[in-house]
Scaffold this motif. Structure first.
Motif, PDB file in Angstrom:
ATOM      1  N   GLU A  50       0.832  -1.210   0.000  1.00 23.38           N
ATOM      2  CA  GLU A  50       0.000   0.000   0.000  1.00 23.38           C
ATOM      3  C   GLU A  50       0.863   1.255   0.000  1.00 23.38           C
ATOM      4  N   LEU A  51       1.879   1.273   0.826  1.00 21.71           N
ATOM      5  CA  LEU A  51       2.763   2.436   0.929  1.00 21.71           C
ATOM      6  C   LEU A  51       3.454   2.726  -0.395  1.00 21.71           C
ATOM      7  N   LEU A  52       3.960   1.691  -1.032  1.00 20.87           N
ATOM      8  CA  LEU A  52       4.655   1.881  -2.308  1.00 20.87           C
ATOM      9  C   LEU A  52       3.705   2.304  -3.422  1.00 20.87           C
ATOM     10  N   PRO A  56       4.974   6.597  -4.275  1.00 24.47           N
ATOM     11  CA  PRO A  56       6.084   6.007  -5.024  1.00 24.47           C
ATOM     12  C   PRO A  56       7.419   6.719  -4.779  1.00 24.47           C
ATOM     13  N   GLN A  57       7.396   7.920  -4.216  1.00 24.57           N
ATOM     14  CA  GLN A  57       8.630   8.664  -3.952  1.00 24.57           C
ATOM     15  C   GLN A  57       8.925   8.714  -2.457  1.00 24.57           C
ATOM     16  N   ARG A  60      14.599   8.514   1.510  1.00 25.03           N
ATOM     17  CA  ARG A  60      15.634   7.509   1.753  1.00 25.03           C
ATOM     18  C   ARG A  60      15.445   6.861   3.132  1.00 25.03           C
ATOM     19  N   GLU A  61      15.119   7.666   4.141  1.00 22.65           N
ATOM     20  CA  GLU A  61      14.926   7.158   5.497  1.00 22.65           C
ATOM     21  C   GLU A  61      13.709   6.243   5.571  1.00 22.65           C
ATOM     22  N   GLU A  62      12.625   6.631   4.912  1.00 20.35           N
ATOM     23  CA  GLU A  62      11.410   5.798   4.904  1.00 20.35           C
ATOM     24  C   GLU A  62      11.686   4.460   4.229  1.00 20.35           C
ATOM     25  N   LEU A  63      12.386   4.512   3.120  1.00 17.51           N
ATOM     26  CA  LEU A  63      12.689   3.288   2.383  1.00 17.51           C
ATOM     27  C   LEU A  63      13.621   2.383   3.194  1.00 17.51           C
ATOM     28  N   ARG A  64      14.632   2.945   3.835  1.00 19.20           N
ATOM     29  CA  ARG A  64      15.540   2.142   4.668  1.00 19.20           C
ATOM     30  C   ARG A  64      14.781   1.489   5.820  1.00 19.20           C
ATOM     31  N   TYR A  65      13.883   2.247   6.454  1.00 25.92           N
ATOM     32  CA  TYR A  65      13.089   1.702   7.548  1.00 25.92           C
ATOM     33  C   TYR A  65      12.230   0.538   7.056  1.00 25.92           C
ATOM     34  N   LEU A  66      11.564   0.728   5.926  1.00 26.80           N
ATOM     35  CA  LEU A  66      10.717  -0.318   5.369  1.00 26.80           C
ATOM     36  C   LEU A  66      11.532  -1.568   5.031  1.00 26.80           C
ATOM     37  N   VAL A  67      12.677  -1.388   4.426  1.00 20.67           N
ATOM     38  CA  VAL A  67      13.529  -2.526   4.062  1.00 20.67           C
ATOM     39  C   VAL A  67      14.016  -3.258   5.311  1.00 20.67           C
ATOM     40  N   ARG A  68      14.378  -2.525   6.365  1.00 20.72           N
ATOM     41  CA  ARG A  68      14.805  -3.178   7.611  1.00 20.72           C
ATOM     42  C   ARG A  68      13.691  -4.028   8.192  1.00 20.72           C
TER      43      ARG A  68
END
Length: 109
Positions: A50-52, A56-57, A60-68
């Motif tokens: 849902e978030l992606l 879509p933009q 960097r911090e949000e993406l790193r958190y999600l990946v972790r």
């Protein structure tokens, strides 16, 4: 007696195992922990999807958190799969064949 990989780790992230017949208190707690972990993984996957789709933009911090979080969840799910796979391999051949043989052919559509 069977050996079961438990859904948590010990000191230094070393795997924990339970020796037993699978009917005791620790086995029931492990089953409950696995259920919670799988439920949380499903919720996290739905949230990530849902978030992606909505944003879509991501920063960097949000993406790193999600990946972790996804990485942590995938590690738990893999441990559960390894544990269950090992327990299936330990089943007697007659039971193992019943588990491997589907009751009905899969459908697509």
């Amino acid at each position: 007696m069977n050996e079961r990989l438990l859904p948590w780790t010990g000191p230094e992230e070393k795997p924990c195992y339970l020796i037993g017949d699978g009917t005791g208190y620790v086995s029931r707690v492990a089953d409950q922990v696995e259920t919670v972990q799988l439920g949380m993984a499903g919720g996290l996957l739905a949230h990530a999807t849902e978030l992606l789709a909505e944003q879509p933009q991501l920063t960097r911090e949000e993406l790193r958190y999600l990946v972790r979080r996804l990485s942590e969840s995938l590690k738990e799910v893999k441990r559960i799969a390894d544990s269950r796979g090992a327990r299936l391999r330990d089943l007697p051949e007659s039971v193992a064949e019943d588990v491997k043989t589907p009751d009905a052919a899969p459908t697509t559509g």
